[in-house]
Scaffold this motif. Structure first.
Motif, PDB file in Angstrom:
ATOM      1  N   GLN A  37       0.772  -1.339  -0.023  1.00 40.26           N
ATOM      2  CA  GLN A  37      -0.004   0.135   0.064  1.00 40.26           C
ATOM      3  C   GLN A  37       0.793   1.219  -0.181  1.00 40.26           C
ATOM      4  OE1 GLN A  37      -2.460  -0.743   3.465  1.00 40.26           O
ATOM      5  NE2 GLN A  37      -4.064  -1.569   2.350  1.00 40.26           N
ATOM      6  N   ALA A  38       2.026   1.347   0.806  1.00 41.53           N
ATOM      7  CA  ALA A  38       2.912   2.352   0.732  1.00 41.53           C
ATOM      8  C   ALA A  38       3.492   2.653  -0.454  1.00 41.53           C
ATOM      9  CB  ALA A  38       3.726   2.068   1.647  1.00 41.53           C
ATOM     10  N   HIS A  52      -4.515   0.740  -7.368  1.00 38.56           N
ATOM     11  CA  HIS A  52      -3.783  -0.322  -7.190  1.00 38.56           C
ATOM     12  C   HIS A  52      -4.771  -1.387  -6.250  1.00 38.56           C
ATOM     13  CE1 HIS A  52      -0.628  -3.226  -5.622  1.00 38.56           C
ATOM     14  NE2 HIS A  52      -0.045  -2.867  -6.829  1.00 38.56           N
ATOM     15  N   GLU A  53      -4.787  -2.613  -6.668  1.00 34.73           N
ATOM     16  CA  GLU A  53      -5.601  -3.635  -5.970  1.00 34.73           C
ATOM     17  C   GLU A  53      -5.376  -3.885  -4.514  1.00 34.73           C
ATOM     18  OE1 GLU A  53      -3.138  -7.679  -7.000  1.00 34.73           O
ATOM     19  OE2 GLU A  53      -4.919  -7.344  -7.678  1.00 34.73           O
ATOM     20  N   ALA A  54      -3.974  -3.336  -4.110  1.00 31.08           N
ATOM     21  CA  ALA A  54      -3.766  -3.523  -2.701  1.00 31.08           C
ATOM     22  C   ALA A  54      -4.425  -2.528  -1.836  1.00 31.08           C
ATOM     23  CB  ALA A  54      -2.065  -3.386  -2.482  1.00 31.08           C
ATOM     24  N   LEU A  55      -4.580  -1.459  -2.484  1.00 32.46           N
ATOM     25  CA  LEU A  55      -5.330  -0.209  -1.586  1.00 32.46           C
ATOM     26  C   LEU A  55      -6.838  -0.749  -1.058  1.00 32.46           C
ATOM     27  CD1 LEU A  55      -4.194   2.770  -3.598  1.00 32.46           C
ATOM     28  CD2 LEU A  55      -3.281   1.798  -1.547  1.00 32.46           C
ATOM     29  N   ALA A  91      -8.419  -2.836  10.160  1.00 35.01           N
ATOM     30  CA  ALA A  91      -9.429  -1.713   9.910  1.00 35.01           C
ATOM     31  C   ALA A  91      -8.974  -0.527  10.043  1.00 35.01           C
ATOM     32  CB  ALA A  91     -10.569  -1.884  10.850  1.00 35.01           C
ATOM     33  N   SER A  92      -8.205  -0.076  10.995  1.00 29.81           N
ATOM     34  CA  SER A  92      -7.751   1.315  11.340  1.00 29.81           C
ATOM     35  C   SER A  92      -6.580   1.754  10.166  1.00 29.81           C
ATOM     36  CB  SER A  92      -6.908   1.528  12.724  1.00 29.81           C
ATOM     37  OG  SER A  92      -7.853   1.097  13.593  1.00 29.81           O
ATOM     38  N   LEU A  93      -5.771   0.700   9.765  1.00 32.90           N
ATOM     39  CA  LEU A  93      -4.702   0.768   8.478  1.00 32.90           C
ATOM     40  C   LEU A  93      -5.539   1.121   7.398  1.00 32.90           C
ATOM     41  CD1 LEU A  93      -1.883   0.531   7.608  1.00 32.90           C
ATOM     42  CD2 LEU A  93      -2.186  -1.723   7.297  1.00 32.90           C
ATOM     43  N   GLN A  94      -6.698   0.300   7.229  1.00 31.59           N
ATOM     44  CA  GLN A  94      -7.358   0.351   5.944  1.00 31.59           C
ATOM     45  C   GLN A  94      -8.104   1.947   5.926  1.00 31.59           C
ATOM     46  OE1 GLN A  94      -7.286  -1.285   3.581  1.00 31.59           O
ATOM     47  NE2 GLN A  94      -8.711  -0.378   2.021  1.00 31.59           N
ATOM     48  N   THR A  95      -8.637   2.257   7.068  1.00 34.01           N
ATOM     49  CA  THR A  95      -9.148   3.784   6.987  1.00 34.01           C
ATOM     50  C   THR A  95      -8.216   4.671   6.933  1.00 34.01           C
ATOM     51  OG1 THR A  95     -10.809   2.982   8.576  1.00 34.01           O
ATOM     52  CG2 THR A  95     -10.577   5.385   8.390  1.00 34.01           C
ATOM     53  N   VAL A 107      -5.476   4.383   5.012  1.00 33.67           N
ATOM     54  CA  VAL A 107      -5.054   4.306   3.727  1.00 33.67           C
ATOM     55  C   VAL A 107      -6.045   4.741   2.755  1.00 33.67           C
ATOM     56  CG1 VAL A 107      -4.775   2.563   1.757  1.00 33.67           C
ATOM     57  CG2 VAL A 107      -3.380   2.437   3.969  1.00 33.67           C
ATOM     58  N   GLN A 108      -7.348   4.543   3.033  1.00 34.22           N
ATOM     59  CA  GLN A 108      -8.437   4.999   2.283  1.00 34.22           C
ATOM     60  C   GLN A 108      -8.813   6.462   2.188  1.00 34.22           C
ATOM     61  OE1 GLN A 108     -10.165   3.286  -0.035  1.00 34.22           O
ATOM     62  NE2 GLN A 108      -9.066   1.429   0.321  1.00 34.22           N
TER      63      GLN A 108
END
Length: 904
Positions: free
Chosen positions: A418-419, A429-432, A442-446, A448-449
């Protein structure tokens, strides 16, 4: 992401040292449990670091918003100060143009208008300096220091600077709103910024309404229209206050400032004066801009000015109050971000302490699983996420640790992917879209989004800014800068390929009439339709751009020859001639088109645009709806005009001009009653040059004003010499002035100055203006000619019958003489029309002079029809002063036309 890896690496180093001591059975379990603590440590560290960075970013964003708020408050005051400078400049110039002494106006109004202008300028300079706006300061200085700029251009330049500041302030405000929206609880701050925006609008609308108040008081024309514009500013101010009452929260500085304004007697007085001015102007009880009207109202203006000063302070306090409220919200956002930062650091320390205690509590373990866990930990420490699934075998503690290691490796691999995607701007990118399991995932995904959305919005805004910078806001066509850049690129490609580029310069015909008749909204609609028609009529790949006003360009690449360019121009011309329906009305315009074709890319963009401009000028000279090409003849003519203009400037300095005097006679007695002064140019190497060969060139610039001043001064000087010689004492002297000079603010002074200097009786002077020049600005011309008539100077309309002056126009003008154009004099079939013109002039109380009288038959016909005076070769040629003395002694009777022709 890098912070996460750094924290994880530090923890792994410590645990690796523990594994080095695990050779004894007593430390093995401690190593195993320490590795089990690794996974929550990595996740919690990442989360804490993310929280720290997020809080720091919000604090920095709040700080930036605070700086923007300070700047917006100062810019608001600078814009108001510019409006004040605009107001007092207009008042000073208006009072001067009306012929009123400044001291008299100061005494009657109780307001020192010159001092007010100086104060406004000092305020502008101080605020410009505090902002560091060097470009604005330079623009203001250029306007103030330009000695040749007239009032209209000066005021327009000040308004353009104010609009530039408004655009810049809007950009800063939008940027601040975007930053505020990204702060955790930024809703209050966004609201405070909206309050500041509306306060600024109210502040500027109040200043603008007072600007139009001055315009309506002192305008020389269109008074009612200016008062209506004033009413529009008043409406915008009222709307802004109503919006502020909705937006401003109770117990805020802004709410208190709004109440002060609502209860302000000064504000109410200004509104009352505005309403009174609007009512009296619309129902016709006052005539805006007349000298008598301004004198009658001077005693009321002072009170309005003082009330406006207090009202302006109230609106300034409103802007300051809104700024204070917004700054407080910024401080609250900064404090909240600092609190989040402290909590995140504390959480990170707690995780570290807990992990350490868990490791110390371990007592025993199995050697092989511990070594495997140690190797996996070292790989994670070194950033190697390709460790494969770690076998989950051994005691329950080892299996839990192994499972945690596997999850941590997956977390880190996903975080790294993601980075990298964010770093490279690969927002699809599909990783995002993947999410690691658990709350941390979940926190990491928030995060990133959120970051991805922010980057997408930034890219969208960047694309919008780039679009706006290169496109015209009204038509969405390429603007002037973008069109010239595209032309440069097209010429570069043409140089490489050996092809040609055609540039079509389109100037709309009849647009001004539509704009004046139907209003600016209709004019804007016509421009948009014209842009659409141009885009539809051009070829694929051609660029259509708007230079400004009603001027467009088309850049056509790879034209085979001139015929192809002309075919495109003809298609465009036909397209723009089609009727348009605007606001329910059908309007028809057209286009004059100038065509310039590059010489296989050898021209640059500026040169080609100049050639197309020359061509469109030629097209408009030919009449509406024409197409002209810039060829060698046109280039040569342009260069000749430039050379001739320079030669004229040098002729003024070198004294190459001279005056010839043409007699005006009374037809019954054939006595000379006056002379018309006609300029001639004794050009070295060319001989005597007639005015029709150089006056049109001078008319294109302010050079004609200098020539007119020279003529008036030399006529006055010659009259003094004749007076001393006892010659022509009772004869009038007619002086021609140009329409461009007539529109100049210094026209009256330029005429009266030389007469006063040489002591000439103004009643002997007749100012001749052409019929067409009066129609350019009828109201202004009427006022200036009335000022000359007040001094005894008479006015004659020259070449009457060649323009479009109506009887209604004539009744608005202080006309003393109508001079019938020679085309009617020479037309034997025009006697009925001549009779109508002569009777019209007499009905208006004017004398009628016939020009171009060359035969006795013409003289007899004109005498029978009632002509008062005549002028023409029948009675004499225009002669220089040296020959006039000879003629006075030798000529007793009028010449025949044949005799005049023989003299050449």
């Amino acid at each position: 992401m890098n912070g996460c890896l750094t924290a994880r690496g530090a923890s792994s180093d410590w645990q690796f040292m523990q594994l080095g001591r695990a050779s004894t059975r007593g430390y093995r379990l401690g190593v195993v449990l320490a590795l089990i603590a690794l996974t929550p440590l990595v996740g919690a560290t990442f989360f804490a670091v993310h929280e720290v960075m997020s809080a720091r970013a919000e604090r920095e964003a709040a700080t930036a918003v605070g700086m923007t708020i300070e700047e917006l408050v100062v810019v608001s005051e600078l814009r108001a100060a510019l409006t004040d400078e605009h107001n007092w400049t207009a008042v000073v110039e208006g009072v001067t143009e009306l012929g009123l002494p400044i001291e008299l106006v100061n005494g009657l109004t109780g307001v020192d208008i010159s001092a007010r202008l100086d104060m406004a300028r000092a305020d502008v300079d101080a605020r410009t300096g505090s902002l560091g706006y060097d470009d604005v300061a330079l623009s203001i200085a250029a306007v103030r220091d330009d000695p040749d700029i007239d009032l209209g251009k000066e005021l327009q330049a000040i308004l353009d600077i104010e609009r530039t500041l408004a655009t810049r302030a809007d950009g800063e405000l939008n940027r601040a709103l975007g930053q505020a929206a990204g702060i955790g609880d930024g809703g209050t701050l966004v609201n405070r910024l909206r309050v500041l925006e509306q306060a600024t609008l109210a502040r500027q609308a109040a200043s603008g309404s007072f600007s139009e108040y001055f315009g309506a008081r002192f305008a020389t024309q269109n008074g009612v229209e200016q008062v209506m514009a004033l009413n529009m500013d008043e409406g915008r101010r009222t709307w802004a206050l109503e919006r502020l009452e909705v937006l401003a929260d109770e117990d805020t500085e802004a709410a208190a400032a709004i109440e002060v304004i609502k209860n302000s007697a000064a504000v109410a007085q200004v509104e009352s004066d505005v309403l009174r001015l609007l009512t009296s102007s619309v129902d016709g009880t006052r005539q805006s801009g007349s000298l008598n009207n301004v004198m009658l109202e001077l005693d009321t203006i002072g009170g309005t000015v003082e009330a406006h000063t207090v009202s302006s302070d109230r609106y300034s306090e409103l802007v300051a109050a809104a700024g204070i409220d917004a700054s407080r919200s910024v401080a609250a956002a900064q404090n909240a971000a600092s609190g989040r930062n402290t909590q995140a650091v504390a959480a990170l320390l707690a995780v570290l302490v807990l992990s350490a205690l868990t490791a110390v509590a371990a007592t025993r373990a199995i050697a092989r699983p511990v070594r495997n866990l140690a190797r996996a930990a070292r790989k994670i420490r070194d950033g190697d996420t390709e460790i494969g699934p770690f076998p989950e075998t051994g005691p329950i503690e080892i299996r839990i640790a192994a499972r945690a290691i596997n999850e941590a490796a997956g977390h880190l691999a996903l975080a790294e992917a993601q980075a990298l995607a964010l770093r490279d701007g690969i927002l699809d990118h599909e990783a995002l879209s993947e999410q690691a399991p658990g709350a941390i995932g979940a926190s990491l995904q928030t995060a990133v989004q959120t970051l991805a959305a922010s980057m997408q919005e930034r890219e969208r805004m960047r694309a919008q800014i780039q679009h706006d910078a290169s496109h015209d806001a009204l038509t969405q066509l390429a603007n002037r800068r973008a069109a010239l850049e595209q032309l440069d690129r097209a010429l570069a490609r043409a140089r490489r390929s050996g092809t040609s580029v055609a540039l079509l310069f389109i100037d709309l015909d009849g647009f001004k009439e539509v704009n004046d008749r139907c209003g600016h909204n209709a004019g804007d609609a016509v421009l948009q339709r014209a842009g659409e028609s141009l885009a539809a009529a051009t070829r694929a790949g051609d660029l259509v751009g708007r230079l400004g006003g009603d001027e467009f360009v088309v850049v056509a690449e790879q034209v085979v020859d001139l015929a192809e360019a002309l075919s495109l121009a003809e298609r465009i011309r036909r397209s723009l001639e089609q009727p348009m329906t605007v606001d329910g009305s059908t309007v028809t315009i057209g286009a004059s088109i100038g065509v310039a074709v590059s010489h296989r890319g050898e021209d640059d963009a500026t040169e080609l645009l100049h050639e197309a401009d020359l061509a469109v000028y030629r097209a408009k000279e030919l009449g509406k709806g024409q197409i002209a090409v810039c060829d060698d003849d046109l280039r040569h003519d342009s260069q000749e005009r430039t050379n001739l203009e320079q030669a004229l400037r040098e002729a003024l300095s070198a004294g190459e001009f001279e005056l010839h005097y043409h007699p005006i006679v009374e037809p019954v007695t054939e006595h000379t009653v006056g002379y018309e002064a006609l300029i001639r140019w004794q050009r070295p190497g060319h001989g005597l040059v007639a005015p029709d060969q150089f006056i049109p060139i001078a008319e294109r610039s302010d050079l004609i004003v200098a020539i007119d001043r020279w003529v008036v001064g030399n006529v006055a000087k010659q009259m003094v010499l004749w007076e001393a010689q006892g010659l022509y004492r009772d004869l009038s002297m007619s002086i021609n002035v140009s329409g461009r000079h007539l529109t100049s603010p210094s026209f009256v002074e330029n005429v009266l100055g030389p007469l006063d200097e040489f002591g000439i009786d103004p009643s002997r002077i007749i100012i001749e203006v052409t019929e067409s020049s009066l129609l350019n600005d009828l109201a202004s011309a009427s006022i200036k000619l009335e000022q000359l008539r007040a001094r005894g100077i008479r006015t004659a309309i020259d070449d009457f019958g060649t323009g479009y002056t109506s009887l209604a126009h004539l009744r608005q003008l202080p006309i003393d003489i109508l001079k019938i154009d020679r085309t009617y004099t020479a037309d034997e079939s025009a006697s009925s029309l001549l009779k109508l013109i002569i009777d019209t002039g007499h009905m208006m109380g004017a004398r009628v002079t016939a020009e171009g009288v060359e035969t006795r038959t013409q003289a007899e016909t004109l005498t029978r029809l009632g002509t008062d005076d005549m002028q023409g070769y029948l009675y004499g040629l225009p002669l220089p002063v040296s020959q006039m003395a000879v003629e006075t002694k030798t000529t007793a009777t009028p010449r025949s036309a044949a005799g005049e022709a023989a003299r050449g």
